[in-house]
Design a protein around this motif. Structure first.
Motif, mmCIF file in Angstrom:
data_model
loop_
_atom_site.group_PDB
_atom_site.id
_atom_site.type_symbol
_atom_site.label_atom_id
_atom_site.label_comp_id
_atom_site.label_asym_id
_atom_site.label_seq_id
_atom_site.Cartn_x
_atom_site.Cartn_y
_atom_site.Cartn_z
ATOM 1 N N MET A 1 4.153 -23.135 25.428
ATOM 2 C CA MET A 1 2.943 -23.055 24.644
ATOM 3 C C MET A 1 2.049 -24.306 25.011
ATOM 4 S SD MET A 1 2.206 -22.294 20.487
ATOM 5 C CE MET A 1 3.810 -20.407 20.670
ATOM 6 N N PHE A 2 2.790 -25.189 24.284
ATOM 7 C CA PHE A 2 1.820 -26.646 23.337
ATOM 8 C C PHE A 2 1.565 -26.906 25.075
ATOM 9 C CE2 PHE A 2 3.419 -27.192 19.464
ATOM 10 C CZ PHE A 2 2.458 -26.291 19.196
ATOM 11 N N HIS A 3 2.186 -27.597 26.261
ATOM 12 C CA HIS A 3 1.989 -27.288 27.275
ATOM 13 C C HIS A 3 0.907 -26.626 28.399
ATOM 14 C CE1 HIS A 3 5.961 -29.848 27.998
ATOM 15 N NE2 HIS A 3 5.337 -30.669 28.292
ATOM 16 N N ARG A 4 1.195 -25.595 27.904
ATOM 17 C CA ARG A 4 -0.073 -24.832 28.456
ATOM 18 C C ARG A 4 -1.662 -25.334 28.316
ATOM 19 N NH1 ARG A 4 1.916 -20.971 32.282
ATOM 20 N NH2 ARG A 4 3.895 -20.578 32.879
ATOM 21 N N ILE A 5 -1.165 -24.641 26.410
ATOM 22 C CA ILE A 5 -2.937 -25.090 26.088
ATOM 23 C C ILE A 5 -3.382 -26.077 26.656
ATOM 24 C CG2 ILE A 5 -3.666 -24.714 24.008
ATOM 25 C CD1 ILE A 5 -1.924 -23.336 22.555
ATOM 26 N N GLY A 6 -2.500 -27.822 26.191
ATOM 27 C CA GLY A 6 -2.897 -28.785 26.404
ATOM 28 C C GLY A 6 -3.506 -28.591 28.286
ATOM 29 N N ARG A 7 -3.426 -28.529 28.816
ATOM 30 C CA ARG A 7 -3.617 -27.811 30.561
ATOM 31 C C ARG A 7 -4.682 -27.379 30.139
ATOM 32 N NH1 ARG A 7 0.378 -24.997 34.315
ATOM 33 N NH2 ARG A 7 2.187 -26.727 32.538
ATOM 34 N N ASP A 8 -4.920 -26.505 29.953
ATOM 35 C CA ASP A 8 -6.408 -25.812 29.427
ATOM 36 C C ASP A 8 -7.566 -26.478 28.858
ATOM 37 O OD1 ASP A 8 -5.470 -23.208 30.741
ATOM 38 O OD2 ASP A 8 -5.018 -22.255 28.450
ATOM 39 N N GLU A 9 -7.046 -26.872 28.292
ATOM 40 C CA GLU A 9 -7.856 -27.623 27.427
ATOM 41 C C GLU A 9 -8.306 -28.974 27.840
ATOM 42 O OE1 GLU A 9 -9.130 -26.900 25.056
ATOM 43 O OE2 GLU A 9 -7.554 -26.045 23.658
ATOM 44 N N SER A 10 -7.434 -30.004 28.892
ATOM 45 C CA SER A 10 -7.941 -30.451 29.608
ATOM 46 C C SER A 10 -9.151 -30.462 31.324
ATOM 47 C CB SER A 10 -6.239 -31.313 30.856
ATOM 48 O OG SER A 10 -5.624 -31.805 29.893
ATOM 49 N N ARG A 11 -8.498 -29.122 30.791
ATOM 50 C CA ARG A 11 -9.499 -28.323 31.983
ATOM 51 C C ARG A 11 -11.106 -28.343 31.555
ATOM 52 N NH1 ARG A 11 -6.694 -24.658 33.731
ATOM 53 N NH2 ARG A 11 -7.554 -22.694 32.002
ATOM 54 N N HIS A 12 -10.395 -27.366 29.746
ATOM 55 C CA HIS A 12 -12.428 -27.969 29.513
ATOM 56 C C HIS A 12 -12.712 -28.970 29.415
ATOM 57 C CE1 HIS A 12 -9.990 -24.100 26.750
ATOM 58 N NE2 HIS A 12 -10.516 -23.912 28.191
ATOM 59 N N LEU A 13 -12.177 -29.717 29.255
ATOM 60 C CA LEU A 13 -13.000 -31.814 29.217
ATOM 61 C C LEU A 13 -13.385 -31.497 30.333
ATOM 62 C CD1 LEU A 13 -12.883 -33.805 27.588
ATOM 63 C CD2 LEU A 13 -10.805 -35.065 28.640
ATOM 64 N N GLN A 14 -12.785 -31.676 31.272
ATOM 65 C CA GLN A 14 -13.870 -31.424 32.876
ATOM 66 C C GLN A 14 -14.522 -31.312 33.306
ATOM 67 O OE1 GLN A 14 -10.535 -30.485 36.001
ATOM 68 N NE2 GLN A 14 -11.735 -31.632 37.256
ATOM 69 N N ILE A 15 -14.611 -30.361 32.695
ATOM 70 C CA ILE A 15 -15.734 -28.717 31.995
ATOM 71 C C ILE A 15 -17.037 -29.873 31.764
ATOM 72 C CG2 ILE A 15 -17.161 -26.582 31.852
ATOM 73 C CD1 ILE A 15 -14.266 -25.381 32.132
ATOM 74 N N CYS A 16 -16.342 -29.995 31.002
ATOM 75 C CA CYS A 16 -17.274 -30.927 29.580
ATOM 76 C C CYS A 16 -18.143 -32.154 30.395
ATOM 77 C CB CYS A 16 -17.380 -31.186 28.445
ATOM 78 S SG CYS A 16 -17.202 -29.474 27.371
ATOM 79 N N MET A 17 -17.341 -33.483 31.543
ATOM 80 C CA MET A 17 -17.318 -34.223 31.278
ATOM 81 C C MET A 17 -18.636 -33.727 33.425
ATOM 82 S SD MET A 17 -16.611 -36.498 29.627
ATOM 83 C CE MET A 17 -17.193 -38.067 30.639
#
Ligand SMILES: [Fe+2]
Ligand SMILES: [Fe+2]
Length: 339
Positions: free
Chosen positions: A205-221
């Motif tokens: 769960m944490f690996h997958r959510i973490g990967r999503d959150e990194s992508r969200h960060l990339q979108i914001c940046m």
């Protein structure tokens, strides 16, 4: 068959009042955002497919189950607000006629956050039916957990009311700096917990959510790279304040809630610590107070390096020994960050 052309030419359609999602259009200005959206579609996962059968209530003590339910209830204060927060932001992006990939990326974050919310839901349903709040506490520890969660959601409610007022008011750079803080916090949190947990369900769960959150960060940046060059001094000041607001709000899940903003009774924090400790004993992967502080410090240093490039001052965070600009008290209106 000939079309009818009136004498004197066609009549122009009336102008559409703004804000409005019409007329339809699919403008692409930032190709990189369109690429990230494509990637997000290919990386979709289903929380129902996690190995839930291996998460058994009987493998934990009652205190551990309660602690884990409590942690996911705290997480839900952030992650479970994601779908509604980003759905509203998506509608705003349509109404303001942001380019198409911005709208689509917002939509993909909404989709991902619904998965993260589902993880809170499923874990709580397995370990503490009726949680977060729809159950009768029977012991002092249970009463403490139930009461703390009530206070937590009182604050979540304040955040939601303020967000509704803020979302139309703030410009994209302000909104996205806040989102960026949230995503950076989230990716930091889940990376830490993925390495700390001993349970296969939580690990995946944490690996997958973490990967999503990194992508969200990339979108914001990516969005901020486009938006930041045009900043006014007034917006810069607002962003500095937003960064402090992000720290104050997100520390509840990343570390411990600082003074200011949080309306919580004096017994909240001591009880919070006890419950978190039970969750930790249950193998959830919560890091130590010092490890959390260090992760937060590193994340803040990253944000600082990014914003200072654009002439945005960083706020003082004395809680983490970070010096910077004093921004005063934080109101609910200042709080935008989500996960
Ligand atoms: Fe996120
Ligand atoms: Fe999330």
């Amino acid at each position: 068959m000939d079309v009818t052309i009136p004498e004197g030419g066609f009549w122009p359609a009336p102008e559409i009042p703004r804000p409005n999602i019409y007329p339809m259009e699919w403008r692409v200005e930032t190709a990189k955002l369109a690429e990230i959206y494509e990637k997000s579609k290919r990386m979709v996962w289903n929380p129902a497919d996690l190995p839930w059968d291996s998460l058994r209530a009987e493998d934990f003590t009652v205190e551990q189950r309660l602690g884990i339910m409590y942690w996911f209830s705290v997480l839900a204060n952030f992650d479970a607000s994601g779908p509604a927060v980003f759905a509203r932001a998506t509608i705003q992006a349509f109404e303001k006629h942001e380019e198409d990939p911005v709208r689509k990326c917002f939509f993909s974050i909404t989709r991902d956050e619904m998965n993260h919310e589902e993880c809170c839901q499923r874990t709580i349903a397995r370990l503490w039916p009726g949680g977060p709040l729809n159950w009768e506490p029977a012991t002092d520890l249970e009463r403490a957990a139930h009461n703390n969660i009530g206070w937590l959601y009182h604050n979540g409610g304040r955040y939601w009311l303020a967000y509704n007022r803020a979302v139309g008011k703030y410009t994209l750079p302000v909104l996205f700096t806040s989102f960026m803080m949230g995503e950076l916090a989230a990716s930091t949190l889940f990376r830490g917990m993925a390495s700390g947990t001993t349970h296969p369900v939580f690990s995946e769960m944490f690996h997958r959510i973490g990967r999503d959150e990194s992508r969200h960060l990339q979108i914001c940046m990516t969005i901020l790279d486009v938006e930041w060059p045009g900043l006014t001094d007034e917006t810069r000041e607002l962003i500095t304040r937003q960064l402090r607001a992000g720290f104050v709000f997100l520390s509840m899940i990343l570390w411990e809630p600082p003074e200011g903003f949080w309306e919580i009774p004096p017994y909240f924090l001591p009880n919070h610590r006890i419950l978190m400790n039970h969750a930790k004993q249950g193998g959830l992967g919560i890091l130590s107070y010092e490890e959390q502080a260090e992760n937060w410090r590193v994340a803040m240093a990253r944000v600082r390096a990014i914003v200072e490039r654009w002439g945005i001052a960083f706020p003082a965070i004395p809680e983490l020994d970070i010096d910077g600009v004093e921004v005063g008290d934080i109101d609910p209106e200042d709080i935008i960050p989500v996960f």
